[in-house]
Scaffold this active site. Structure first.
Site, PDB file in Angstrom:
ATOM      1  N   LYS A   1      34.057  61.709  35.247  1.00  0.00           N
ATOM      2  CA  LYS A   1      32.961  60.817  35.623  1.00  0.00           C
ATOM      3  C   LYS A   1      31.712  61.193  34.825  1.00  0.00           C
ATOM      4  O   LYS A   1      31.424  62.377  34.628  1.00  0.00           O
ATOM      5  CB  LYS A   1      32.706  60.944  37.126  1.00  0.00           C
ATOM      6  CG  LYS A   1      31.638  60.022  37.687  1.00  0.00           C
ATOM      7  CD  LYS A   1      31.548  60.209  39.203  1.00  0.00           C
ATOM      8  CE  LYS A   1      30.515  59.320  39.850  1.00  0.00           C
ATOM      9  NZ  LYS A   1      30.488  59.516  41.327  1.00  0.00           N
TER      10      LYS A   1
ATOM     11  N   SER B   1      31.136  55.075  43.607  1.00  0.00           N
ATOM     12  CA  SER B   1      30.480  55.379  42.329  1.00  0.00           C
ATOM     13  C   SER B   1      31.409  56.020  41.317  1.00  0.00           C
ATOM     14  O   SER B   1      31.089  56.053  40.138  1.00  0.00           O
ATOM     15  CB  SER B   1      29.251  56.268  42.548  1.00  0.00           C
ATOM     16  OG  SER B   1      29.626  57.572  42.942  1.00  0.00           O
TER      17      SER B   1
ATOM     18  N   SER C   1      32.750  58.638  47.343  1.00  0.00           N
ATOM     19  CA  SER C   1      32.922  58.116  45.990  1.00  0.00           C
ATOM     20  C   SER C   1      34.118  58.640  45.223  1.00  0.00           C
ATOM     21  O   SER C   1      34.387  58.178  44.114  1.00  0.00           O
ATOM     22  CB  SER C   1      31.643  58.344  45.175  1.00  0.00           C
ATOM     23  OG  SER C   1      30.644  57.453  45.612  1.00  0.00           O
TER      24      SER C   1
END
Length: 469
Positions: free
Chosen positions: A77, A152, A176
């Protein structure tokens, strides 16, 4: 051999047997990433660097230097620091941010021989639930590209679910890792708070943030967890017969989408058939305590923690300057308000941290202890993936409901309590959308939770891959 379908552990076995090289696997995945670029899984994707890393890995393997992840392509990420790639946090102010060193979670993967394919898309500054990023574009659910991947860490969910990479890391403040795992048909673990290193990740809240692994098999979650924590790289499945699991009908099982409810009940039937003892339990005031503790903590710590991160990197920026460049309207609205009338007073923060959060933690601990259950189970999200663009409201059972609060309803409380949570794929709706089931467990029992997940994987439906080609 279908290289695209290989899990991380499957790829390691093939490379160990000499049936596959990291260069061959990486080249196949790079080609697939390029072919499905419209899913917008990545913010930073560098095929040349990935191929060079794979070549170096193959040289190490030939010389006998084989790490636990040797040659396995992974994704990170794009709020996890990397020295070799920018770390944008999905926000314009950090588009050229180049940390001087990897975050510990990333460094441990690379030290174990992993090949980093790229940095994945996220909701701007990880502050949202749809991954509809106005600066870098929305990440798209591989099972239906008109829908959100969720939360997210959606870019990692997309990459793993779409078979662009076998596994990767996300971060989880309120859901998330687990929400995109559920909506993209994969597995995701939120570790016990601070069990994984927290440093080197663009922060929201040090009381709530943690990185976590996302993959298409439980063995891969176990492997990544072991590499990051220095623990065992394998875990035997738990014995399901006689295993006591709680079913918290209040809050977690209320107002579910009909398709989600059907799959959830089918999951309970499968558990019972396998010998699991299902116990109806209550976690008193869980929703109210989550509301009283969660947002005051996150909103107060956002300013303090992001300022500290920016100062530590000598970025020349502060919270206010970053917020001034935020592109996503939902994120800009929330963060801008923290600089004005919506700022959380310190006494309210202290009360949330020292009164409400401990009450929530005690409610969970009492449930586990008094009902003698090793975990509680519930749908990860109350409904399947929403359409991209339904940022403020979405429809649930004929009524418009707030998108953020609804999708985070079931994952939020465990996050605030700091306990481990595991989302496992449980089935597809009639329209072909994945549904996940979550298990939350007592703090520090992550490995036992992974063992339970391994056992559940063997009795739950194996989801077909998304139809992309």
């Amino acid at each position: 051999m279908d290289r695209i379908a290989l899990t991380a552990t499957g790829a390691l076995a093939a490379m160990g047997e000499g049936k596959l090289s990291s260069q061959e696997l990486t080249a196949a995945l790079v080609e697939r990433c390029q072919r499905h670029a419209k899913l917008n899984a990545f913010i930073h994707f560098d095929p040349a660097a990935a191929k060079a890393a794979a070549e170096a890995s193959d040289r190490r393997r030939k010389s006998g230097k084989v790490g636990a992840l040797e040659g396995v392509p992974l994704v990170l990420k794009d709020n996890i620091d990397t020295a070799a790639m920018p770390t944008t946090g999905g926000t314009p102010a950090l588009k050229n941010h180049r940390p001087k060193q990897d975050a510990p979670v990333a460094a441990r993967l690379v030290a174990a021989g992993a090949v980093i394919l790229g940095k994945t898309n996220l909701h701007e500054l990880a502050y949202g639930i749809t991954n509809n990023n106005a600066a870098f574009g929305p990440a798209r659910n591989p099972y239906d590209p008109t829908r959100i991947p969720g939360a997210s860490s959606g870019g990692t969910g997309v990459a793993v679910g779409a078979r662009l990479a076998p596994a990767g890391l996300g971060s989880d403040t309120g859901g998330s890792v687990r929400i995109p795992a559920a909506l993209c048909g994969i597995f995701g673990l939120r570790p016990t708070l601070l069990r994984w290193p927290q440093a080197g990740i663009v922060p929201i809240s040090h009381t709530r943030d943690t990185a976590g692994p996302m993959a298409r098999s439980m063995n891969d979650l176990v492997l990544l967890d072991g590499v990051v924590t220095g623990g065992a790289l394998t875990e035997a499945p738990a014995e399901l017969k006689g295993l006591r699991i709680g079913v918290p009908r209040g809050h977690f099982w209320e107002n579910l989408h009909a398709d989600t409810a059907k799959i959830a009940e089918d999951t309970l039937k499968a558990l019972a058939k396998a010998g699991v003892v299902l116990v109806e339990v209550a976690i008193p005031d869980v929703g109210a305590l989550d509301n009283a503790a969660g947002f005051p903590i996150a909103l107060y710590e956002s300013i303090v923690d992001l300022d500290a991160y920016l100062a530590g990197h000598k970025s020349g920026l502060d919270f206010k300057q970053v917020v001034a460049q935020v592109a996503s309207p939902d994120v800009k609205g929330i963060l801008s308000s923290l600089l004005g009338e919506m700022a959380v007073p310190e006494p309210a923060y202290r009360e949330a941290l020292t009164v409400h959060r401990p009450k929530l933690q005690k409610a969970y601990a009492d449930c586990f202890k008094n009902q003698r259950v090793e975990a509680v189970i519930f749908p990860t999200t109350p409904l399947p993936a929403a359409k991209i663009g339904e940022d403020e409201t979405t429809m649930l059972n004929g009524a418009a409901v707030p998108t953020f609060a609804t999708f985070i309803r079931n994952t939020g409380p465990g996050s605030v309590a700091g306990i481990p949570g595991l989302s496992v794929p449980a089935g597809l709706t009639p329209s072909g959308l994945p549904v996940g089931m979550e298990l939350d467990a007592p703090a520090g029992t992550d490995r036992r939770l992974l063992a339970i997940g391994r056992a559940l994987e063997s009795i739950l439906p194996k989801l077909p891959p998304p139809r992309l080609d």
